[in-house]
Design an enzyme around this catalytic site. Structure first.
Site, short mmCIF file in Angstrom:
data_model
loop_
_atom_site.label_atom_id
_atom_site.label_comp_id
_atom_site.label_asym_id
_atom_site.label_seq_id
_atom_site.Cartn_x
_atom_site.Cartn_y
_atom_site.Cartn_z
N LYS A 1 0.85 -1.21 0.00
CA LYS A 1 0.00 0.00 0.00
C LYS A 1 0.87 1.25 0.00
CE LYS A 1 -1.71 1.46 4.10
NZ LYS A 1 -1.43 2.85 4.50
N ASN A 2 1.90 1.26 0.86
CA ASN A 2 2.68 2.49 1.04
C ASN A 2 3.70 2.73 -0.06
OD1 ASN A 2 1.11 2.89 3.24
ND2 ASN A 2 2.67 2.37 4.75
N CYS B 1 -4.67 12.66 12.78
CA CYS B 1 -5.38 11.39 12.65
C CYS B 1 -5.25 10.69 14.00
CB CYS B 1 -4.81 10.57 11.50
SG CYS B 1 -3.40 9.59 11.97
N ARG C 1 0.68 14.52 12.97
CA ARG C 1 1.19 14.26 11.62
C ARG C 1 1.14 15.52 10.74
NH1 ARG C 1 -1.18 8.62 9.59
NH2 ARG C 1 0.69 8.61 8.32
N ASP D 1 4.89 0.50 12.06
CA ASP D 1 3.68 -0.15 11.55
C ASP D 1 3.58 -1.61 11.97
OD1 ASP D 1 3.58 1.63 8.36
OD2 ASP D 1 3.12 2.22 10.41
N ARG E 1 -8.43 -0.81 4.64
CA ARG E 1 -7.55 0.20 4.02
C ARG E 1 -6.21 -0.40 3.66
NH1 ARG E 1 -7.41 5.90 6.90
NH2 ARG E 1 -6.06 6.09 5.09
C1 EPZ Z 1 4.21 6.88 6.35
O1 EPZ Z 1 3.46 7.91 6.98
C2 EPZ Z 1 3.30 5.66 6.28
N1 EPZ Z 1 2.13 5.99 5.48
C3 EPZ Z 1 2.86 5.26 7.70
O2 EPZ Z 1 2.11 4.07 7.57
C4 EPZ Z 1 4.11 4.96 8.52
O3 EPZ Z 1 3.73 4.67 9.84
C5 EPZ Z 1 5.05 6.18 8.51
O4 EPZ Z 1 5.37 6.53 7.14
C6 EPZ Z 1 6.35 5.91 9.25
O5 EPZ Z 1 7.01 4.82 8.68
C7 EPZ Z 1 2.24 5.92 4.13
O6 EPZ Z 1 3.29 5.63 3.59
C8 EPZ Z 1 1.00 6.23 3.34
P1 EPZ Z 1 6.38 10.24 8.36
P2 EPZ Z 1 4.04 9.43 6.96
O7 EPZ Z 1 6.26 11.48 7.56
O8 EPZ Z 1 4.73 9.67 5.69
C9 EPZ Z 1 6.45 13.57 11.72
C10 EPZ Z 1 0.24 2.68 7.86
O9 EPZ Z 1 -0.23 2.13 8.86
N2 EPZ Z 1 6.38 14.54 10.61
O10 EPZ Z 1 7.58 9.37 8.18
O11 EPZ Z 1 2.94 10.33 7.38
C11 EPZ Z 1 5.17 12.75 11.84
O12 EPZ Z 1 4.22 13.44 12.61
C12 EPZ Z 1 0.71 4.11 7.94
O13 EPZ Z 1 0.40 2.13 6.72
C13 EPZ Z 1 6.48 15.89 10.91
O14 EPZ Z 1 6.62 16.29 12.07
O15 EPZ Z 1 5.10 9.33 8.16
C14 EPZ Z 1 5.67 11.50 12.53
O16 EPZ Z 1 5.74 11.74 13.93
C15 EPZ Z 1 0.47 4.72 9.32
N3 EPZ Z 1 6.42 16.80 9.88
C16 EPZ Z 1 7.08 11.32 11.97
O17 EPZ Z 1 7.45 12.59 11.41
C17 EPZ Z 1 6.27 16.42 8.58
O18 EPZ Z 1 6.24 17.30 7.68
C18 EPZ Z 1 7.17 10.29 10.86
O19 EPZ Z 1 6.20 10.63 9.90
C19 EPZ Z 1 6.18 15.03 8.29
C20 EPZ Z 1 6.25 14.11 9.32
#
Ligand code: EPZ
Length: 432
Positions: free
Chosen positions: A22-23, A124, A129, A314, A407
């Protein structure tokens, strides 16, 4: 809303075919916006998130068609995307609120059309996020970013300009968005502290096959030399490492033996290492992984989630649930998201012994037995944890709000039933 009814106690045995990730699929779909030519994706998973993303792209003017194919002997879905000319540059609230990965249209559309209106995703269940890293990087690439009425209005009149970026967090989403944007920027972009999740490698390889010039793939420093335009491509979605890890835990928690067909052990090194340390026997095959926990007495192990290649957040909920059935205690620390223990209150209702300290850590102590109960799914991975608990609980467990699971897990109940689980889906209109 559909429910899953599970009768616990069956040992799982057999083979599960792992679907496309998915990701990986979600950013790959949005990368098709970078060209007016046709982009075909094979090994696509049948998930509600994919359907949601397809609806958003159709709203933007993308022509989508799909068909079934048999690849390497396995039936799979093929989708083709072509956006000859975007019909809209707005990603509306109703689409984005349902799926935050809609924000992957930002980088491609801004790079190609120099203007995007994107509804901010908002928080969420698992955390705030924010998108600050995405937006500040685009500003450093010459875009003007305005937040108005819950929308990001991003403009780059003369197109984007390459920049040397240092991410304060190795964000997966920001790395994907900026990687896509940089392919059409003028000059060179460097992303330091880029995320290294395998899904990003899958995206970078497709972009290069479309004519992009990306180096440093699967390293923390990505260098992208902008090009004038990209062309169409046919590209395969990598297998879903999180789905594979989730079913690996299903084998372990039921003390069964499952072969995960198409799972790529190389993308699961840390979780597999920890599973082996608990006592599970793991063997890597050319086209899969065998997880064998038959007659195993599992030992509690500590985990701390981290960015790739560390233990994936995850898989945290799934591993925590496994530790309920291991001897001794296990400390589970979540370092990526601020609220990712929502599976705990539901597991406590099934008789688990878990103590959460603050938002970051939980101590899990083994209990002789879990008891089936009515439980509520909250987010995708927490929901899978409840299914895992139901597989071993005494009696019947009903998992409500199964749409969370749909999802990210293709044909969940079919895959589990195929290896011996007693699980049925109760359709909304079938409710007794
Ligand atoms: C991706 O989310 C995945 N989703 C998530 O999977 C996964 O848990 C996550 O990466 C971490 O591996 C998809 O790929 C669609 P991040 P993403 O940006 O990109 C903070 C699932 O269950 N952050 O790496 O949103 C954020 O709040 C989902 O399949 C900022 O502060 O994750 C988090 O604490 C859930 N500012 C951390 O970084 C930003 O601009 C990591 O988030 C971006 C992120």
């Amino acid at each position: 809303m559909d429910k899953l009814k599970i009768k616990g106690g069956n040992k799982l045995a057999g083979q599960i075919y792992i679907s496309g990730a998915k990701n990986a699929a979600l950013p790959l779909i949005c990368a098709s916006l970078l060209t007016r030519e046709r982009v075909t994706l094979t090994n696509m998973p049948l998930l509600s998130d994919i359907r949601s993303m397809n609806l958003l792209l159709e709203q933007l003017g993308t022509k989508i068609d799909s068909h079934d194919e048999v690849i390497d002997g396995n039936p799979c879905k093929v989708y083709s995307y072509q956006t000859a000319q975007p019909a809209s540059l707005v990603a509306p609230y109703d689409y984005v609120r349902k799926m935050r990965a809609s924000y992957y249209v930002l980088g491609p559309l801004l790079a190609r059309e120099h203007y995007v209106e994107l509804s901010l995703p908002g928080g969420c269940a698992i955390g705030a996020r924010p998108m600050d890293i995405h937006l500040s990087a685009l500003e450093q690439m010459g875009a003007s970013i305005e937040i108005k009425n819950g929308y990001v209005i991003a403009k780059a009149e003369h197109g984007l300009q390459g920049a040397h970026l240092i991410f304060n967090i190795a964000s997966v989403g920001a790395t994907c968005n900026i990687l896509m944007a940089a392919t059409l920027a003028r000059g060179t972009t460097v992303i330091e502290n880029a995320a290294m999740e395998p899904e990003i490698g899958n995206l970078a390889e497709m972009l290069n096959a479309m004519g992009a010039k990306i180096s440093g793939i699967n390293t923390p420093i990505l260098t992208i030399e902008g090009v004038k335009e990209l062309h169409g491509v046919i590209h395969k979605v990598i297998p879903d490492r999180i789905e594979a890890g989730s079913y690996a835990v299903a084998a372990a928690i039921t003390r069964g033996k499952i072969e995960l067909i198409n799972a790529q052990a190389a993308t699961l090194q840390t979780p597999l290492k920890i599973l082996a340390e608990t006592g599970v026997r793991i063997s890597e095959k050319p086209h899969g992984i065998i997880i064998d926990a038959e007659n195993c007495v599992l030992e509690g192990k500590d985990i701390m989630t981290d960015y790739y290649p560390g233990f994936p957040t995850d898989l945290q909920a799934q591993f925590l649930t496994l530790m309920l059935t291991a001897d001794g205690a296990s400390m589970v620390t979540e370092t990526i998201f601020e609220n990712r223990f929502m599976h705990v209150p539901e597991l406590l209702r099934m008789g688990a012994n878990i103590n959460v300290h603050g938002h970051a850590s939980a101590i899990v102590r083994s209990v002789p037995k879990l008891y089936g109960a009515q439980v509520m799914a909250t987010d995708l991975r927490a929901s899978f944890a409840l299914v895992l608990a139901g597989l071993v609980a005494e009696g019947e467990t009903v998992v409500n709000r199964v749409y969370h699971l749909d999802r990210g897990y293709e044909k969940l109940e079919h895959k589990l039933r195929s290896v011996g689980a007693d699980i049925v889906r109760i359709k909304d209109d079938q409710e007794d």
